[in-house]
Scaffold this motif. Structure first.
Motif, PDB file in Angstrom:
ATOM      1  N   SER B  15       4.157  -6.632  11.866  1.00  0.00           N
ATOM      2  CA  SER B  15       3.568  -7.061  10.590  1.00  0.00           C
ATOM      3  C   SER B  15       2.056  -6.872  10.597  1.00  0.00           C
ATOM      4  O   SER B  15       1.468  -6.430   9.614  1.00  0.00           O
ATOM      5  N   GLU B  16       1.448  -7.232  11.722  1.00  0.00           N
ATOM      6  CA  GLU B  16      -0.012  -7.078  11.819  1.00  0.00           C
ATOM      7  C   GLU B  16      -0.404  -5.614  11.668  1.00  0.00           C
ATOM      8  O   GLU B  16      -1.357  -5.283  10.952  1.00  0.00           O
ATOM      9  N   TYR B  17       0.339  -4.744  12.326  1.00  0.00           N
ATOM     10  CA  TYR B  17       0.061  -3.310  12.191  1.00  0.00           C
ATOM     11  C   TYR B  17       0.204  -2.860  10.746  1.00  0.00           C
ATOM     12  O   TYR B  17      -0.628  -2.126  10.211  1.00  0.00           O
ATOM     13  N   GLU B  18       1.247  -3.318  10.101  1.00  0.00           N
ATOM     14  CA  GLU B  18       1.468  -2.874   8.715  1.00  0.00           C
ATOM     15  C   GLU B  18       0.383  -3.399   7.777  1.00  0.00           C
ATOM     16  O   GLU B  18      -0.024  -2.713   6.843  1.00  0.00           O
ATOM     17  N   ARG B  19      -0.077  -4.612   8.057  1.00  0.00           N
ATOM     18  CA  ARG B  19      -1.111  -5.198   7.195  1.00  0.00           C
ATOM     19  C   ARG B  19      -2.474  -4.562   7.457  1.00  0.00           C
ATOM     20  O   ARG B  19      -3.156  -4.122   6.544  1.00  0.00           O
ATOM     21  N   ASN B  20      -2.876  -4.505   8.725  1.00  0.00           N
ATOM     22  CA  ASN B  20      -4.241  -4.079   9.080  1.00  0.00           C
ATOM     23  C   ASN B  20      -4.372  -2.593   9.378  1.00  0.00           C
ATOM     24  O   ASN B  20      -5.476  -2.061   9.407  1.00  0.00           O
ATOM     25  N   GLY B  21      -3.243  -1.942   9.682  1.00  0.00           N
ATOM     26  CA  GLY B  21      -3.313  -0.533  10.068  1.00  0.00           C
ATOM     27  C   GLY B  21      -3.714  -0.342  11.507  1.00  0.00           C
ATOM     28  O   GLY B  21      -3.961   0.794  11.924  1.00  0.00           O
ATOM     29  N   LEU B  22      -3.770  -1.427  12.253  1.00  0.00           N
ATOM     30  CA  LEU B  22      -4.112  -1.308  13.677  1.00  0.00           C
ATOM     31  C   LEU B  22      -3.585  -2.499  14.449  1.00  0.00           C
ATOM     32  O   LEU B  22      -3.340  -3.575  13.893  1.00  0.00           O
ATOM     33  N   LEU B  23      -3.444  -2.286  15.740  1.00  0.00           N
ATOM     34  CA  LEU B  23      -2.948  -3.319  16.652  1.00  0.00           C
ATOM     35  C   LEU B  23      -3.526  -3.028  18.028  1.00  0.00           C
ATOM     36  O   LEU B  23      -3.359  -1.924  18.551  1.00  0.00           O
ATOM     37  N   LEU B 151     -14.542   2.357  18.881  1.00  0.00           N
ATOM     38  CA  LEU B 151     -13.931   2.690  17.598  1.00  0.00           C
ATOM     39  C   LEU B 151     -14.119   1.533  16.636  1.00  0.00           C
ATOM     40  O   LEU B 151     -13.906   0.365  16.996  1.00  0.00           O
ATOM     41  N   MET B 152     -14.533   1.838  15.402  1.00  0.00           N
ATOM     42  CA  MET B 152     -14.635   0.771  14.410  1.00  0.00           C
ATOM     43  C   MET B 152     -13.856   1.121  13.158  1.00  0.00           C
ATOM     44  O   MET B 152     -13.719   2.294  12.802  1.00  0.00           O
ATOM     45  N   PHE B 153     -13.313   0.099  12.525  1.00  0.00           N
ATOM     46  CA  PHE B 153     -12.309   0.263  11.479  1.00  0.00           C
ATOM     47  C   PHE B 153     -12.599  -0.634  10.279  1.00  0.00           C
ATOM     48  O   PHE B 153     -13.227  -1.678  10.420  1.00  0.00           O
ATOM     49  N   ILE B 154     -12.071  -0.230   9.144  1.00  0.00           N
ATOM     50  CA  ILE B 154     -11.947  -1.159   8.018  1.00  0.00           C
ATOM     51  C   ILE B 154     -10.464  -1.503   7.913  1.00  0.00           C
ATOM     52  O   ILE B 154      -9.653  -0.695   7.443  1.00  0.00           O
ATOM     53  N   PRO B 155     -10.104  -2.715   8.386  1.00  0.00           N
ATOM     54  CA  PRO B 155      -8.683  -3.087   8.413  1.00  0.00           C
ATOM     55  C   PRO B 155      -8.080  -3.060   7.003  1.00  0.00           C
ATOM     56  O   PRO B 155      -8.724  -3.486   6.038  1.00  0.00           O
ATOM     57  N   GLY B 156      -6.889  -2.566   6.906  1.00  0.00           N
ATOM     58  CA  GLY B 156      -6.183  -2.543   5.628  1.00  0.00           C
ATOM     59  C   GLY B 156      -6.459  -1.309   4.789  1.00  0.00           C
ATOM     60  O   GLY B 156      -5.747  -1.059   3.806  1.00  0.00           O
ATOM     61  N   SER B 157      -7.477  -0.540   5.168  1.00  0.00           N
ATOM     62  CA  SER B 157      -7.845   0.617   4.329  1.00  0.00           C
ATOM     63  C   SER B 157      -6.752   1.685   4.298  1.00  0.00           C
ATOM     64  O   SER B 157      -6.719   2.512   3.384  1.00  0.00           O
ATOM     65  N   GLN B 158      -5.846   1.650   5.279  1.00  0.00           N
ATOM     66  CA  GLN B 158      -4.763   2.653   5.284  1.00  0.00           C
ATOM     67  C   GLN B 158      -3.847   2.504   4.069  1.00  0.00           C
ATOM     68  O   GLN B 158      -3.174   3.457   3.684  1.00  0.00           O
ATOM     69  N   ARG B 159      -3.868   1.315   3.447  1.00  0.00           N
ATOM     70  CA  ARG B 159      -2.977   1.096   2.299  1.00  0.00           C
ATOM     71  C   ARG B 159      -3.505   1.748   1.025  1.00  0.00           C
ATOM     72  O   ARG B 159      -2.804   1.764   0.007  1.00  0.00           O
ATOM     73  N   MET B 160      -4.720   2.292   1.063  1.00  0.00           N
ATOM     74  CA  MET B 160      -5.317   2.918  -0.116  1.00  0.00           C
ATOM     75  C   MET B 160      -4.937   4.385  -0.254  1.00  0.00           C
ATOM     76  O   MET B 160      -5.355   5.042  -1.211  1.00  0.00           O
ATOM     77  N   GLY B 161      -4.181   4.917   0.701  1.00  0.00           N
ATOM     78  CA  GLY B 161      -3.861   6.343   0.646  1.00  0.00           C
ATOM     79  C   GLY B 161      -5.094   7.193   0.887  1.00  0.00           C
ATOM     80  O   GLY B 161      -6.074   6.724   1.472  1.00  0.00           O
ATOM     81  N   LEU B 162      -5.064   8.431   0.426  1.00  0.00           N
ATOM     82  CA  LEU B 162      -6.222   9.313   0.624  1.00  0.00           C
ATOM     83  C   LEU B 162      -7.363   8.835  -0.259  1.00  0.00           C
ATOM     84  O   LEU B 162      -7.225   8.720  -1.475  1.00  0.00           O
ATOM     85  N   LEU B 163      -8.489   8.570   0.373  1.00  0.00           N
ATOM     86  CA  LEU B 163      -9.646   8.025  -0.355  1.00  0.00           C
ATOM     87  C   LEU B 163     -10.440   9.152  -1.013  1.00  0.00           C
ATOM     88  O   LEU B 163     -10.414  10.293  -0.552  1.00  0.00           O
ATOM     89  N   PHE B 220      -3.257   2.821  15.872  1.00  0.00           N
ATOM     90  CA  PHE B 220      -3.836   2.802  14.527  1.00  0.00           C
ATOM     91  C   PHE B 220      -3.295   3.904  13.634  1.00  0.00           C
ATOM     92  O   PHE B 220      -2.895   4.972  14.083  1.00  0.00           O
ATOM     93  N   HIS B 221      -3.295   3.590  12.372  1.00  0.00           N
ATOM     94  CA  HIS B 221      -2.635   4.377  11.325  1.00  0.00           C
ATOM     95  C   HIS B 221      -3.430   5.642  11.002  1.00  0.00           C
ATOM     96  O   HIS B 221      -4.660   5.637  11.061  1.00  0.00           O
ATOM     97  N   SER B 222      -2.738   6.686  10.619  1.00  0.00           N
ATOM     98  CA  SER B 222      -3.415   7.957  10.344  1.00  0.00           C
ATOM     99  C   SER B 222      -4.237   7.922   9.059  1.00  0.00           C
ATOM    100  O   SER B 222      -5.002   8.840   8.793  1.00  0.00           O
ATOM    101  N   ASN B 223      -4.111   6.869   8.265  1.00  0.00           N
ATOM    102  CA  ASN B 223      -4.919   6.765   7.045  1.00  0.00           C
ATOM    103  C   ASN B 223      -5.938   5.627   7.098  1.00  0.00           C
ATOM    104  O   ASN B 223      -6.619   5.368   6.098  1.00  0.00           O
ATOM    105  N   ILE B 224      -6.067   4.964   8.235  1.00  0.00           N
ATOM    106  CA  ILE B 224      -7.082   3.903   8.295  1.00  0.00           C
ATOM    107  C   ILE B 224      -8.467   4.546   8.388  1.00  0.00           C
ATOM    108  O   ILE B 224      -8.656   5.546   9.093  1.00  0.00           O
ATOM    109  N   LEU B 225      -9.421   3.974   7.656  1.00  0.00           N
ATOM    110  CA  LEU B 225     -10.790   4.480   7.664  1.00  0.00           C
ATOM    111  C   LEU B 225     -11.464   4.012   8.951  1.00  0.00           C
ATOM    112  O   LEU B 225     -11.497   2.799   9.237  1.00  0.00           O
ATOM    113  N   HIS B 226     -11.982   4.973   9.711  1.00  0.00           N
ATOM    114  CA  HIS B 226     -12.610   4.596  10.979  1.00  0.00           C
ATOM    115  C   HIS B 226     -13.766   5.521  11.317  1.00  0.00           C
ATOM    116  O   HIS B 226     -13.955   6.560  10.692  1.00  0.00           O
ATOM    117  N   ALA B 227     -14.523   5.102  12.316  1.00  0.00           N
ATOM    118  CA  ALA B 227     -15.754   5.796  12.707  1.00  0.00           C
ATOM    119  C   ALA B 227     -16.103   5.318  14.102  1.00  0.00           C
ATOM    120  O   ALA B 227     -15.478   4.386  14.625  1.00  0.00           O
TER     121      ALA B 227
END
Lengths: 281, 281
Positions: B15-23, B151-163, B220-227
């Motif tokens: 669930s955490e992975y699905e919500r945040n896009g990372l674990l 690695l730094m992330f914006i959690p949940g951003s993977q749910r926005m699809g292609l930005l 981490f998800h292939s659509n999560i925004l990271h840097a």
């Protein structure tokens, strides 16, 4: 008459500064109103044009604005804040003046790094300041987090004196046509401390990053090894830096004195302002 | 027969992975011996020469080595680690293969940034992968701290699809003569996500940095925004990244398929290896 001055630091604070070369005070130096006075001038600071403005390598983003205590009344008043003067006098033990001031913008998405360096070598070489008894007081103008390029330090490194290293040849890239004094103000440090030295010190004493809310006051030594990362976060990390020096440690003769927005060559001992908090419309 | 696979994640983890896009799992996926096996091949990895090696902009420092699961037995064995296969199957729910692997070096003093980006857009465009059901598994090869470019992330951003964003024009600076597929592998991202979008997401959901000891496993998800930031610390921050994909989400037709060290075009479902921990002399 040292009794005339505020003494906001405890003996333990002063010991901590002497041991680590830095001291972070998060909320007890400035009031919320004093912080708001400072923040109110930021738009005007960002609109400054002239030689006292240094841009990032991108040629667009403002990196630093120098001499702000000469230009902006809110900064001029802060310089004589009783707690700041009191704290710096507690550490340095004598009459003080401001040798240099600047606001570093470290803009969201664009603010560039500051490589590992010690400050004093530049004040020695460029301004002929005899001893490293200068203190940086960094007043945070935004919250500093791990994400927006906080100042980072190797605690205790100030006790090593001038560290071994070597000068970069020529002017930094993107600044080839700038005045010579820009040489020490960019992301590409003039004097590069040896990497083996940095590694040895960091392995021994670790790294420290200065994180805290807007209004935090960070005191750090002119010989402490420090750096900061670029800011690729969406949040600015602006900081005001006041460099206090002892009046009896004033600049000496140098071949080409720097402009007065970079170096005060006629020090006058600062007296704390009295009375109520100053406000600016 | 899902019962044949290990299930190292709890329902809450999934669930955490699905919500945040990372674990982030710090210590319970790999054993100390398995980590040591990986670390033992690093000198050989750093000696790799050939098109699968991408250098930093300085033209000297190794940035990434691709296709390491094809080249190094210790990585090939890790790919079929029962816990990794089990965890990825728990999240993706079907047969998986490794689409890409790489070791990012992020060298002390020299490792450069990775700008804000989503991974999937490159796998869509370059490899014709139909859906963003790919998982990065990052295995830390050094301790990752706030100082060495985690690695730094914006959690949940993977749910926005292609930005929303726009492509950089031309090849990245310093790589003008490199093969076209290098276009997406440097510090200068090909597709630049709009800054307003990044700011809006970060203000809403905050930023997260993945810190932990060597051996930590980060999914981490292939659509999560990271840097990630440059590494100016004296400590390396190496990471092995395995990109698992569903076999039924295999690459489609593209005009110019990428080399096989960047993209697996003939997926075969992975079977976990059995038995004792594999060791390499």
């Amino acid at each position: 008459m040292p009794d005339d001055f505020a003494q906001p630091l405890s003996a333990a604070d002063v010991s901590e500064y002497e041991r680590n070369g830095l001291l972070l005070r998060e909320k007890d130096i400035l009031t919320e109103g004093e912080i708001q006075n400072l923040l109110a001038v930021i738009p005007e600071v960002l609109d400054t044009r002239g030689p006292e403005v240094v841009l990032e390598r991108d040629g667009e983003t403002v990196r630093s604005v120098y001499g702000v205590h000469r230009t902006f009344p809110a900064v001029r008043d802060l310089v004589v804040h009783p707690k700041l003067i009191g704290a710096v006098r507690q550490i340095l033990g004598g009459d003080i003046y401001v040798h240099q001031s600047k606001i570093n913008i470290k803009a969201a998405f664009s603010g560039d790094q500051w490589e590992w360096h010690q400050d004093y070598i530049n004040w020695l070489r460029a301004d002929g300041i005899p001893r490293p008894s200068l203190i940086n007081v960094a007043i945070f103008l935004d919250e500093a987090t791990e994400f927006n390029g906080p100042l980072m330090f190797i605690p205790g490194s100030q006790r090593m004196g001038l560290l071994p290293g070597a000068d970069r040849a020529g002017m930094p890239a993107s600044y080839e046509d700038a005045p010579s004094w820009v040489d020490t103000l960019t992301a590409d440090e003039k004097f590069k401390v040896d990497r083996d030295t940095i590694r040895t010190l960091a392995e021994k004493d670790g790294l420290f990053s200065a994180k805290g809310g807007a209004g935090s006051a960070l005191f750090f030594h002119s010989n402490i090894l420090h750096a900061s990362l670029p800011n690729i976060s969406p949040f600015d990390r602006k900081v005001l830096i006041l460099v206090y020096n002892l009046v009896d440690n004033a600049p000496g003769d140098v071949d080409t004195p720097r402009p007065d927005f970079l170096a005060e060559r006629s020090p006058v001992a600062l007296v704390p302002r009295n009375g109520e908090e100053v406000t600016h419309e």
